[in-house]
Write a protein that holds these residues in place. Structure first.
Motif, mmCIF file in Angstrom:
data_model
loop_
_atom_site.group_PDB
_atom_site.id
_atom_site.type_symbol
_atom_site.label_atom_id
_atom_site.label_comp_id
_atom_site.label_asym_id
_atom_site.label_seq_id
_atom_site.Cartn_x
_atom_site.Cartn_y
_atom_site.Cartn_z
ATOM 1 N N LEU A 1 3.029 -3.023 3.844
ATOM 2 C CA LEU A 1 3.941 -2.198 3.047
ATOM 3 C C LEU A 1 5.331 -2.842 3.031
ATOM 4 C CD1 LEU A 1 3.565 0.523 1.528
ATOM 5 C CD2 LEU A 1 4.629 1.645 3.507
ATOM 6 N N GLN A 2 5.838 -3.098 1.826
ATOM 7 C CA GLN A 2 7.126 -3.777 1.687
ATOM 8 C C GLN A 2 8.278 -2.771 1.594
ATOM 9 O OE1 GLN A 2 7.238 -7.247 1.786
ATOM 10 N NE2 GLN A 2 5.078 -6.890 2.325
ATOM 11 N N GLN A 3 9.507 -3.273 1.768
ATOM 12 C CA GLN A 3 10.690 -2.427 1.683
ATOM 13 C C GLN A 3 10.738 -1.720 0.329
ATOM 14 O OE1 GLN A 3 14.385 -4.477 2.258
ATOM 15 N NE2 GLN A 3 15.640 -2.659 1.998
ATOM 16 N N GLY A 4 10.969 -0.426 0.367
ATOM 17 C CA GLY A 4 11.081 0.365 -0.853
ATOM 18 C C GLY A 4 9.763 0.889 -1.372
ATOM 19 N N GLN A 5 8.640 0.384 -0.846
ATOM 20 C CA GLN A 5 7.344 0.855 -1.328
ATOM 21 C C GLN A 5 6.968 2.187 -0.681
ATOM 22 O OE1 GLN A 5 4.634 -2.553 -0.669
ATOM 23 N NE2 GLN A 5 4.589 -2.787 -2.904
ATOM 24 N N VAL A 6 6.071 2.901 -1.388
ATOM 25 C CA VAL A 6 5.654 4.234 -0.947
ATOM 26 C C VAL A 6 4.137 4.272 -0.795
ATOM 27 C CG1 VAL A 6 5.501 6.670 -1.602
ATOM 28 C CG2 VAL A 6 7.606 5.398 -2.028
ATOM 29 N N MET A 7 3.687 4.817 0.332
ATOM 30 C CA MET A 7 2.264 5.105 0.541
ATOM 31 C C MET A 7 2.119 6.612 0.706
ATOM 32 S SD MET A 7 -0.273 4.274 3.763
ATOM 33 C CE MET A 7 0.128 2.544 3.839
ATOM 34 N N LYS A 8 1.094 7.189 0.075
ATOM 35 C CA LYS A 8 0.825 8.599 0.337
ATOM 36 C C LYS A 8 -0.621 8.761 0.783
ATOM 37 C CE LYS A 8 -0.289 10.417 -4.309
ATOM 38 N NZ LYS A 8 0.095 11.457 -5.289
#
Length: 600
Positions: A17-24
């Motif tokens: 997961l990179q900076q600024g990315q979102v996981m839900k």
């Protein structure tokens, strides 16, 4: 922990997961959300995590189980520390309508209720601009200390800061948002402006705080990575199948398959279960009081999850007002001093939509003086290891028991669905189909989710005493819905018939009244053309003599004719109140023609 394939996929995704990315992560009841997040933090020791919990007790437990690279707190505590780490601290409590009377003299209760509601809605919204001067004034009065500060007020102040001032991205690499389905717009605004990565975890079907402004944020949150946890380590499969059945049937009907439901699968290890308690779960406080009364002879065998003060304090105040005629209330019940009887209290509760007062009236009338003893008994129901547990659906969330009894005060979901389907809803323009369904069926969705939460508290045995227990298959639910629809249509037809009869009576009364017209009105009808010609002559004369609209209206009035605005035109009304529209008189008497003549 021994991770499942679903959990391993989440851990692997977190590492890339990179900076600024979102996981839900949409996780079913009992799927091990917290342990999954702990595994994520352990798998990324180089990252700094902020774990946001729904309440303080969860945050305290999280600080004990998460690794050193993670800090756990609530969103409110984070905002509170930012503003009040040291120095003067504000008086924290909810603002009551009674507190606003001196600040807004002359306003009625219902006006103050609407104003206070707009203020509360602003606090939990994503907006930055005040919706009205009244809301702005309340904000200023809180800042001056003339009104207490609600907890949502300082959270709103935090949201109104810039992301740089908030400093989340500076302090953390990733934010873990637990129970994210219960986020409201102000919380989402804070989180989605942070430039660090974010992992939202929750259960869309445990969104039960709509009355607090929660919006099922998990379902609405956009994400770069979307994963699921469908294995439940809590309950036997027959219990999960009960929840699966209702959620699948109604989700398909509500959203036409556009919002998929992922059935839960049991992964329970019964050998590890130690809890043998039986929990009785109610929907309402009044049913909870009935259970406390039922177990009054053996309080040592009962544990009450909800604080006794939260159950009884309002009911006792209402009882003292109704039956003891007390009139020296202070604090949050000070408003009772201005009321005189039951009807005024009921009017107050209904005008301010205070359902807590209405529920307290029911409890007070049922138990009266017995309330004091019941409260004392409730205080003795304080042993968490007691074999019987009493709670309501909202406070049962996050807990689990060997056996669960659902009491019979839960609503019939079939009737509630049908009622929402037939009742009109106020829909905002630009809403998508899914948003329209959320709005139309919001009351039903909250109750469906509450039923799901209550059912999934059971590990081994579920005793369902609600009306919903009668429908054990999709076919049975659909047949019940047909019966509900027939019943609703029958009621609607009866109401329509009553309305038609009322309109017929009104028409008959109007017709009878028309037979008693004055002599002047009869003359108007008999000599209509003569009267209209005379009116036209008067209007021409006045228009020819006037220099502007004011003079024209004054000259008309002297001649017994009033000029009135109607829709996009005018009406000329004579001394007897008989109005003739400008278009009916003729083109030269329309608003446009007269104004052209006056300006010419």
């Amino acid at each position: 922990m021994r991770a499942s394939s679903e959990q391993l996929a989440i851990i692997k995704a977190s590492q890339s997961l990179q900076q600024g990315q979102v996981m839900k992560i949409d996780a079913c009841a009992g799927s091990g959300k917290t342990s999954t997040l702990v595994a994520v933090a352990n798998a990324n020791p180089q990252k700094r995590y902020l774990y946001l919990a729904f309440n303080r007790s969860i945050a305290d437990k999280a600080n004990q189980v998460f690794p050193a690279n993670t800090r756990a707190m609530t969103m409110h505590s984070m905002a509170y520390r930012h503003f009040f780490r040291s120095g003067t601290r504000p008086s924290l409590s909810a603002i009551k309508i009674d507190m606003l009377h001196d600040c807004f003299p002359g306003k009625e209760n219902y006006e103050l209720f609407l104003l206070l509601n707009r203020y509360k809605e602003f606090l939990i919204s994503a907006a930055y601009d005040f919706p009205s001067n009244g809301v702005k004034k309340i904000f200023e009065l809180v800042a001056e200390g003339r009104l207490p500060m609600p907890h949502d007020h300082y959270l709103k102040l935090f949201q109104m800061l810039s992301p740089e001032e908030q400093g989340l991205s500076r302090m953390y690499d990733c934010i873990l948002v637990d129970e994210s389905q219960d986020c409201n717009p102000v919380t989402l605004s804070i989180l989605n402006r942070a430039s660090c990565s974010r992992i939202f975890v929750g259960d869309s079907h445990q969104s039960i705080y709509g009355f607090r402004g929660a919006i099922n944020a998990l379902a609405r949150q956009k994400a770069d990575v979307a994963l699921h946890l469908t294995n439940s380590f809590r309950a036997r499969q027959p219990i999960l199948d009960r929840a699966n059945l209702y959620m699948k049937v109604f989700m398909d009907m509500l959203y036409d398959g556009q919002v998929p439901y992922y059935p839960m699968n049991s992964m329970i290890n019964e050998d590890r279960l130690k809890n043998k308690q039986t929990a009785c779960i109610t929907r309402t406080n009044s049913a909870l009081v009935d259970l406390i009364d039922e177990y009054r002879e053996k309080p040592e065998r009962v544990y009450l999850v909800k604080k006794p003060e939260d159950i009884f304090k309002t009911a006792i105040a209402v009882k003292e007002f109704l039956f003891d005629r007390r009139n020296n209330f202070v604090g949050e019940f000070k408003f009772l001093n201005r009321l005189h009887d039951k009807e005024e209290l009921k009017d107050y509760a209904e005008s301010t939509a205070d359902v807590e007062i209405l529920s307290a009236m029911k409890i007070a009338e049922n138990y009266e003086d017995d309330l004091y003893e019941l409260q004392d008994i409730a205080h003795r129901m304080n042993k968490p290891e007691a074999p019987v547990v009493l709670t309501n659906a909202h406070t049962s969330k996050g807990l689990e028991w060997h056996t669960v009894k659902l009491m019979d005060d839960f609503p019939d979901l079939g009737f509630l669905y049908t009622r929402c389907r037939f009742n009109p809803a106020k829909l905002k323009s630009g809403m998508s189909h899914l948003e329209q369904q959320d709005e139309r069926f919001k009351d039903f969705i909250q109750e469906l989710n509450l039923y799901y939460v209550a059912v999934t508290r059971a590990q081994i045995k579920l005793v369902d005493m609600t009306e919903n227990a009668a429908y054990q298959s999709k076919a049975a639910i659909l047949e019940h819905l047909d019966e509900c629809e027939a019943a609703v249509r029958k009621v609607r037809d009866r109401r329509k018939l009553q309305k038609d009869k009322a309109q017929e009576k009104a028409w008959e009364a109007k017709s009878a009244n028309s037979c008693h017209k004055t002599t002047e009105l009869r003359r108007w009808e008999n000599e209509r053309d003569t009267v209209l010609d005379q009116m036209r002559k008067n209007i021409r004369d006045c228009a020819g003599s006037a220099n502007n609209l004011k003079e024209f209206k004054d000259l008309l009035a002297l001649g017994g004719i009033l000029l009135q605005q109607r829709n996009n035109g005018w009406a000329y009304v004579d001394f007897y109140g008989r109005g003739i529209t400008d278009k009916r008189l003729g083109r030269e008497f329309t608003k446009a023609s007269i104004m052209k003549l006056l300006n010419g």
